[in-house]
Design a protein around this motif. Structure first.
Motif, PDB file in Angstrom:
ATOM      1  N   ALA A   1       0.749  -1.215  -0.205  1.00  0.00           N
ATOM      2  CA  ALA A   1      -0.106   0.103  -0.119  1.00  0.00           C
ATOM      3  C   ALA A   1       0.835   1.423  -0.034  1.00  0.00           C
ATOM      4  O   ALA A   1       0.498   2.067  -0.725  1.00  0.00           O
ATOM      5  CB  ALA A   1      -0.991  -0.072   1.225  1.00  0.00           C
ATOM      6  N   GLU A   2       2.042   1.191   0.763  1.00  0.00           N
ATOM      7  CA  GLU A   2       2.814   2.275   0.875  1.00  0.00           C
ATOM      8  C   GLU A   2       3.579   2.594  -0.383  1.00  0.00           C
ATOM      9  O   GLU A   2       3.851   3.747  -0.991  1.00  0.00           O
ATOM     10  CB  GLU A   2       3.772   2.371   2.143  1.00  0.00           C
ATOM     11  CG  GLU A   2       3.089   2.414   3.455  1.00  0.00           C
ATOM     12  CD  GLU A   2       2.562   3.724   3.620  1.00  0.00           C
ATOM     13  OE1 GLU A   2       3.060   4.734   2.866  1.00  0.00           O
ATOM     14  OE2 GLU A   2       1.442   3.888   4.267  1.00  0.00           O
ATOM     15  N   HIS A   3       3.850   1.499  -1.017  1.00  0.00           N
ATOM     16  CA  HIS A   3       4.609   1.430  -2.269  1.00  0.00           C
ATOM     17  C   HIS A   3       4.018   2.241  -3.278  1.00  0.00           C
ATOM     18  O   HIS A   3       4.272   2.950  -4.295  1.00  0.00           O
ATOM     19  CB  HIS A   3       4.916   0.199  -2.898  1.00  0.00           C
ATOM     20  CG  HIS A   3       5.707   0.207  -3.905  1.00  0.00           C
ATOM     21  ND1 HIS A   3       5.761  -0.821  -4.871  1.00  0.00           N
ATOM     22  CD2 HIS A   3       6.725   0.800  -4.240  1.00  0.00           C
ATOM     23  CE1 HIS A   3       6.664  -0.540  -6.007  1.00  0.00           C
ATOM     24  NE2 HIS A   3       7.288   0.344  -5.534  1.00  0.00           N
ATOM     25  N   GLY A   4       2.390   2.276  -3.138  1.00  0.00           N
ATOM     26  CA  GLY A   4       1.676   2.873  -4.206  1.00  0.00           C
ATOM     27  C   GLY A   4       1.739   4.379  -4.168  1.00  0.00           C
ATOM     28  O   GLY A   4       1.385   5.123  -5.039  1.00  0.00           O
ATOM     29  N   VAL A   5       2.085   4.903  -2.830  1.00  0.00           N
ATOM     30  CA  VAL A   5       1.949   6.427  -2.717  1.00  0.00           C
ATOM     31  C   VAL A   5       3.450   7.032  -2.530  1.00  0.00           C
ATOM     32  O   VAL A   5       3.556   8.366  -2.103  1.00  0.00           O
ATOM     33  CB  VAL A   5       1.344   6.660  -1.341  1.00  0.00           C
ATOM     34  CG1 VAL A   5       0.000   6.161  -1.372  1.00  0.00           C
ATOM     35  CG2 VAL A   5       1.989   6.003  -0.108  1.00  0.00           C
ATOM     36  N   THR A   6       4.303   6.294  -3.109  1.00  0.00           N
ATOM     37  CA  THR A   6       5.519   6.729  -2.992  1.00  0.00           C
ATOM     38  C   THR A   6       6.476   6.711  -4.207  1.00  0.00           C
ATOM     39  O   THR A   6       6.148   5.871  -5.112  1.00  0.00           O
ATOM     40  CB  THR A   6       6.605   5.982  -1.904  1.00  0.00           C
ATOM     41  OG1 THR A   6       7.752   6.879  -1.891  1.00  0.00           O
ATOM     42  CG2 THR A   6       6.703   4.846  -2.264  1.00  0.00           C
ATOM     43  N   ARG A   7       7.435   7.436  -4.579  1.00  0.00           N
ATOM     44  CA  ARG A   7       8.137   7.383  -5.786  1.00  0.00           C
ATOM     45  C   ARG A   7       9.489   6.511  -5.705  1.00  0.00           C
ATOM     46  O   ARG A   7      10.050   6.116  -6.572  1.00  0.00           O
ATOM     47  CB  ARG A   7       8.705   8.733  -6.179  1.00  0.00           C
ATOM     48  CG  ARG A   7       9.548   9.368  -5.166  1.00  0.00           C
ATOM     49  CD  ARG A   7       9.974  10.840  -5.487  1.00  0.00           C
ATOM     50  NE  ARG A   7      10.873  11.168  -4.545  1.00  0.00           N
ATOM     51  CZ  ARG A   7      12.237  10.997  -4.437  1.00  0.00           C
ATOM     52  NH1 ARG A   7      12.874  10.130  -5.356  1.00  0.00           N
ATOM     53  NH2 ARG A   7      12.955  11.590  -3.341  1.00  0.00           N
ATOM     54  N   HIS A   8       9.575   6.039  -4.521  1.00  0.00           N
ATOM     55  CA  HIS A   8      10.806   4.909  -4.306  1.00  0.00           C
ATOM     56  C   HIS A   8      10.380   3.653  -4.271  1.00  0.00           C
ATOM     57  O   HIS A   8       9.264   3.196  -4.216  1.00  0.00           O
ATOM     58  CB  HIS A   8      11.116   5.031  -2.603  1.00  0.00           C
ATOM     59  CG  HIS A   8      11.633   6.569  -2.172  1.00  0.00           C
ATOM     60  ND1 HIS A   8      11.077   7.309  -1.487  1.00  0.00           N
ATOM     61  CD2 HIS A   8      12.800   7.070  -2.654  1.00  0.00           C
ATOM     62  CE1 HIS A   8      11.596   8.569  -1.292  1.00  0.00           C
ATOM     63  NE2 HIS A   8      12.830   8.449  -2.045  1.00  0.00           N
ATOM     64  N   ASP A   9      11.426   2.999  -4.715  1.00  0.00           N
ATOM     65  CA  ASP A   9      11.319   1.328  -5.084  1.00  0.00           C
ATOM     66  C   ASP A   9      12.092   0.538  -4.294  1.00  0.00           C
ATOM     67  O   ASP A   9      12.165  -0.488  -4.390  1.00  0.00           O
ATOM     68  CB  ASP A   9      11.989   1.199  -6.607  1.00  0.00           C
ATOM     69  CG  ASP A   9      10.672   1.262  -7.493  1.00  0.00           C
ATOM     70  OD1 ASP A   9       9.591   1.060  -7.326  1.00  0.00           O
ATOM     71  OD2 ASP A   9      11.091   1.086  -8.766  1.00  0.00           O
ATOM     72  N   ASP A  10      12.872   1.442  -3.390  1.00  0.00           N
ATOM     73  CA  ASP A  10      13.236   0.487  -2.259  1.00  0.00           C
ATOM     74  C   ASP A  10      12.659   0.816  -0.858  1.00  0.00           C
ATOM     75  O   ASP A  10      12.940   2.132  -0.345  1.00  0.00           O
ATOM     76  CB  ASP A  10      14.509   0.663  -2.338  1.00  0.00           C
ATOM     77  CG  ASP A  10      15.441   0.194  -3.578  1.00  0.00           C
ATOM     78  OD1 ASP A  10      15.717  -1.120  -3.439  1.00  0.00           O
ATOM     79  OD2 ASP A  10      15.449   0.970  -4.534  1.00  0.00           O
ATOM     80  N   LEU A  11      12.087   0.218  -0.291  1.00  0.00           N
ATOM     81  CA  LEU A  11      11.384   0.929   1.055  1.00  0.00           C
ATOM     82  C   LEU A  11      10.972  -0.305   2.092  1.00  0.00           C
ATOM     83  O   LEU A  11      10.743  -1.406   1.630  1.00  0.00           O
ATOM     84  CB  LEU A  11      10.393   1.864   0.789  1.00  0.00           C
ATOM     85  CG  LEU A  11       8.928   1.309   0.740  1.00  0.00           C
ATOM     86  CD1 LEU A  11       7.788   2.222   0.979  1.00  0.00           C
ATOM     87  CD2 LEU A  11       8.714   0.849  -0.899  1.00  0.00           C
ATOM     88  N   LEU A  12      10.956   0.079   3.354  1.00  0.00           N
ATOM     89  CA  LEU A  12      10.977  -0.623   4.400  1.00  0.00           C
ATOM     90  C   LEU A  12       9.502  -0.327   5.230  1.00  0.00           C
ATOM     91  O   LEU A  12       9.677   0.876   5.461  1.00  0.00           O
ATOM     92  CB  LEU A  12      12.167  -0.995   5.283  1.00  0.00           C
ATOM     93  CG  LEU A  12      12.125  -1.591   6.587  1.00  0.00           C
ATOM     94  CD1 LEU A  12      11.946  -3.115   6.272  1.00  0.00           C
ATOM     95  CD2 LEU A  12      13.313  -1.299   7.490  1.00  0.00           C
ATOM     96  N   LEU A  13       8.646  -1.132   5.736  1.00  0.00           N
ATOM     97  CA  LEU A  13       7.571  -0.419   6.392  1.00  0.00           C
ATOM     98  C   LEU A  13       7.734  -1.453   7.687  1.00  0.00           C
ATOM     99  O   LEU A  13       7.947  -2.651   7.831  1.00  0.00           O
ATOM    100  CB  LEU A  13       6.326  -0.806   5.793  1.00  0.00           C
ATOM    101  CG  LEU A  13       5.077  -0.394   6.568  1.00  0.00           C
ATOM    102  CD1 LEU A  13       3.923   0.275   6.054  1.00  0.00           C
ATOM    103  CD2 LEU A  13       4.622  -1.895   7.330  1.00  0.00           C
TER     104      LEU A  13
END
Lengths: 390, 390
Positions: B214-226
Motif C-alpha cells: 500500500a505504501e509503495h503505491g503512494v511513494t516514488r521510491h522503489d526500495d522501502l521498508l515498513l
DNA sequence: CACGTTTGTTAGTAAAGCTTACGAACAAAC
DNA sequence: GTTTGTTCGTAAGCTTTACTAACAAACGTG
C-alpha cells in the motif's frame, strides 16, 4: 503524480503494484528462449536437442531452430553421437563451445595491486596478471587498468566474450564509478572508456556485489549475503535470486554502520564503533601484532580479539539476516583471520540474536573461491550479461 | 550438482547468473502487453487509444486490439469524446471501469478484532465490517474470517475482483499460513479454503508484507521498508520494486532481533532486549502508564521512554538501511506513540549510525493510510495479482 | 472552403512457436 | 534375419502476435 479523473475519493495513488515494465515484442521472447536454451546447456552440460526440449519445455522443433542459430554464431558445437546408446535413433550431443571464448576478469579491490585473469568458459583460470598500484590514483590508476586489460588480451588464446571489472566504491548500473575514494575516482565512466578503448563488451560492478555473483553460482540458495573483509568492509547481496544494487547504487555499504551500544574504536570516518573499525584487516592485524608471541597467554588473547570481531560482525548482520530471511552468509577475506574463532563467534552471535527457528536454517561459510572471488564474479557478470536472460 | 563434460578444471558450478526462468510463448507476451495497457490506463487515468499508444510504445493498431479485448471483458469502458478537442479527429476517451469492480480487503493483524472492507477501484472504502476475535483460535478463527468475508460480499454493489488477506505470521507464496501462533494456525491453507468457499480469486500475504504494498503505491521510491508496530513488531520490504518474501517466507520478522549490547527487558521468547521487548505497543503503554500524570516531570519522562524506544528501533534498522541502501522507511502503528519523540529519535539514531552521505537521502515517515494500511495493501495485492504483470 | 492534423480502423506482412507428419537409425524380441 | 517399437531430428503448415502502410472520418486554421 498523475491526475485521476473522478476526483474526490481517496485513491491508490499511481499504484506501483501495477508497474509498467515496457512492452514485449516477439523478438524479446525469442531472445529469452535463446538464452534459456543456452543456460540449460551451460549449466547441465552436453546433451541432445531432444534433452533440451524436455528440459526447457520448448518443442524439439523450436529447440532445433534456436540451436541452429547458436551453432551459426559459434556459441554451440555438435560433439557427435552419444556414447551409450539407448533404443531409438542415437542422439547428437551438443554443448556450449567452451573452448571458443574466454573472459577477462579484473579485480580492483586490493589496496596494493590490481589483479586480472583470463578465464575460460569452464571457469578455469587460463592466465593471470597483476600491476602494483603504487601511489597511482585518478587518471593514472585508470591507465593501469587499461594496461592490465591490454596485457591480458595479449595472453588470450581465443576470441573474448568480454571484460568484467569489480571496482571498490559506488558503481552505477551503467558502469560509472560514482565514487571510489581510495582510487581518487568520482564519476569515472569506467565501462564506457574501456568499451571504447578495446571495442569489447565491458561490465563493471562494485567488488562485493560482483563477488556475491560468484558465490551464487556455487550455492543452491537464492538469498545470500557476502561480506568482504579487507582494507575496508563491504557486502554484496542477492535477494530472491537477483542482485541488489540499491536506490543510490550503494547497497552493501555496511562498513560504517555503528555496532552495539557500548562505543568502540574510533573510525577514520569520525564515528566510534563502526563495523570497519572493528573488523578491517589492518585493524585486526594491528591488534594481533600488538600482542606478540612472547607472553604465555598469547594464543588465547589472539583468540579473544578474533572472537570479539566475530561477535561484532554478528551483531550487525543479525538485523539484516532477520529482515531478509537470509539462508546463507559468506565470508570473504584472509582465511587465517576469518576462519576459526571469528567465524565461530559470528555464528554464535547470529544464532543468539535472531529467532531460533530461523537461525537453524542459516549457513555461514567461507568463500569457496579464496582470493579469486572478485575475478570470478566479474567473469560471471560478463557471462550473464552477454549470454543470459536480461 | 550436474556433471560437466571436460572435467578437471575448476568450473562455475551451475552458475545461477545464467538462471533458467522458463520459456516465453507469444501468449505470455500478449498478456504482458495487455497488462501494460491496463496499468498505464489505471495509473495515468482516462485517455485515448492514441495516447496509450504513445505511452506504451505499442502501435495504435495493437493498442486498439488489446483495448477491444479489455472492453469485451468489461474491465475498460469508452467515456465519449474528449472535451476540449485539438485539431484532427476527436479522440474517444477510455478508462478502466472503476465503478465495475470492487475488492475485499481483510486485515487479521489486530489482536482483538478482524477488520475488513469493500474497496473500489479508486481505492475508496465503500463499506467496512469487523468481528471481535474473542478467544477464537484455529478453526474457530478461520470460521470468523469466512464470516467476515461473507458479510462484506453481501455489502458489495458490483462484481468482485477478488479477496485479499493480510495475516500475521509466516505466509508462503501459495497463501498457506505456515505459522501464526496468536491465531493458533499452522499450515492453514487460507488461500485455497477461501477460494474454494467463495469461488473468487483470493490472495493472502503476511500483514506487514501486504502493508508495504500500500505504501509503495503512494511513494516514488522503489526500495522501502515498513515497520509495523502493534502487539508485535514486524516489517515488510520492497527491494528494487519487488516485494521480498524470503527463502523461508519469513522476511521482515525482525521482532525478535536483539538490540544493542547492553541487555534490555526480558522478552516472551526468552531472550533479553529483543526489538519487540522494547517497542511493542503493550510494552510501551505499560511503561507510560507506570509513570502516571501526577508527578511534575511526567511529560519529560514519557518523552524519554519514547525516545529510547525510537533509538532502539534506529539501532536495528541501521544495518538494514545501509545494507539495502534504502531510501525510505515507513512507520505504521498508533500515531500517538510513534509520532514525535519516537520518530525523531529513530531518525537521529539512523543518521548517527550510518554513513552521513547515505543518511541524507533517507526519509522516515508515518504511514499515510493510518489504520487501513493492511486493508489497502490487501486490495493492492488483489489488483496486482488479477490485473498486473506476473 | 481547402488544407493539414489527428484518430482509429482495415489490410497485408513478418516473426515466432505450435502441431502434425515423416524418414532415419537403433534395440529388443521373435 | 525380420519385425516391432522407440527415439531423434526435420519439414510443412497453422495460429498468434505485433508490425507497416494506407485510408476515411472529423476537426481546427488560414
Amino acid at each position: 503524480m498523475l491526475t485521476v479523473p473522478f476526483g474526490g475519493a481517496p485513491i491508490f495513488t499511481r499504484s506501483r503494484a501495477l508497474r509498467p515494465t515496457g512492452k514485449v515484442l516477439p523478438e524479446h521472447a525469442r531472445s529469452h528462449n535463446r538464452s534459456l536454451v543456452l543456460q540449460t546447456l551451460y549449466t547441465s552440460g552436453a546433451q541432445s536437442r531432444a534433452d533440451l526440449s524436455r528440459g526447457t519445455g520448448l518443442t524439439r522443433v523450436t529447440v532445433s531452430d534456436l540451436v541452429a542459430g547458436l551453432i551459426a554464431e559459434g556459441l554451440v558445437v555438435e560433439l557427435g553421437q552419444r556414447e551409450h546408446p539407448r533404443p531409438g535413433k542415437p542422439a547428437t550431443l551438443i554443448d556450449v563451445d567452451r573452448a571458443a571464448f574466454q573472459i577477462i576478469g579484473i579485480d580492483l579491490s586490493d589496496h596494493e595491486r590490481f589483479h586480472g585473469a583470463v578465464i575460460d568458459l569452464h571457469g578455469a583460470i587460463v592466465s593471470r596478471a597483476e600491476l602494483a598500484l603504487g601511489a597511482a590514483t585518478g587518471e593514472a590508476a585508470l591507465a593501469l587498468v587499461s594496461d592490465l586489460v591490454r596485457r591480458l588480451i595479449a595472453s588470450t588464446t581465443t576470441p573474448l566474450l568480454g571484460v568484467g571489472v569489480g571496482s571498490p566504491g559506488v558503481v552505477d548500473p551503467h558502469g560509472v564509478v560514482t565514487s571510489a575514494p581510495n582510487l581518487g575516482w568520482s564519476d569515472v565512466a569506467l565501462q564506457a572508456r574501456l568499451a571504447e578503448e578495446f571495442s569489447l563488451p565491458v561490465h563493471v560492478g562494485n567488488d562485493a556485489n560482483v563477488a556475491v555473483l560468484a558465490e551464487h553460482g556455487v550455492t543452491r540458495h537464492d538469498d545470500l549475503l557476502l561480506v568482504k573483509i579487507g582494507h575496508g568492509v563491504g557486502a554484496g547481496l542477492i535477494v530472491g535470486g537477483r542482485p541488489v544494487i540499491g536506490g543510490g547504487f550503494a547497497a552493501g555499504e555496511i562498513g560504517h554502520v555503528v555496532v552495539g551500544t557500548d562505543g568502540g574504536p574510533r573510525c577514520a570516518c569520525g564515528k566510534h564503533g563502526c563495523l570497519e573499525a572493528w573488523l578491517a584487516v589492518p585493524r585486526l592485524t594491528a591488534q594481533l601484532d600488538a600482542i606478540g608471541d612472547d607472553h604465555r597467554d598469547a594464543g588465547s588473547a589472539r583468540e579473544d580479539i578474533l572472537r570479539e570481531a566475530g561477535r561484532r560482525l554478528g551483531i550487525v548482520l543479525a538485523p539484516v539476516v532477520a529482515a531478509l530471511n537470509l539462508s546463507e552468509v559468506v565470508l570473504s577475506g584472509p582465511a587465517e583471520l576469518l576462519e576459526g574463532a571469528l567465524h565461530g563467534a559470528t555464528v554464535d552471535t547470529l544464532r543468539a540474536r535472531t529467532m531460533a527457528a530461523h537461525g537453524r536454517d542459516l549457513t555461514l561459510r567461507m568463500t569457496e573461491q579464496a582470493e579469486d572471488v572478485v575475478l570470478r564474479g566479474a567473469a560471471v557478470m560478463v557471462l550473464s550479461g552477454e549470454l543470459g536472460v536480461s
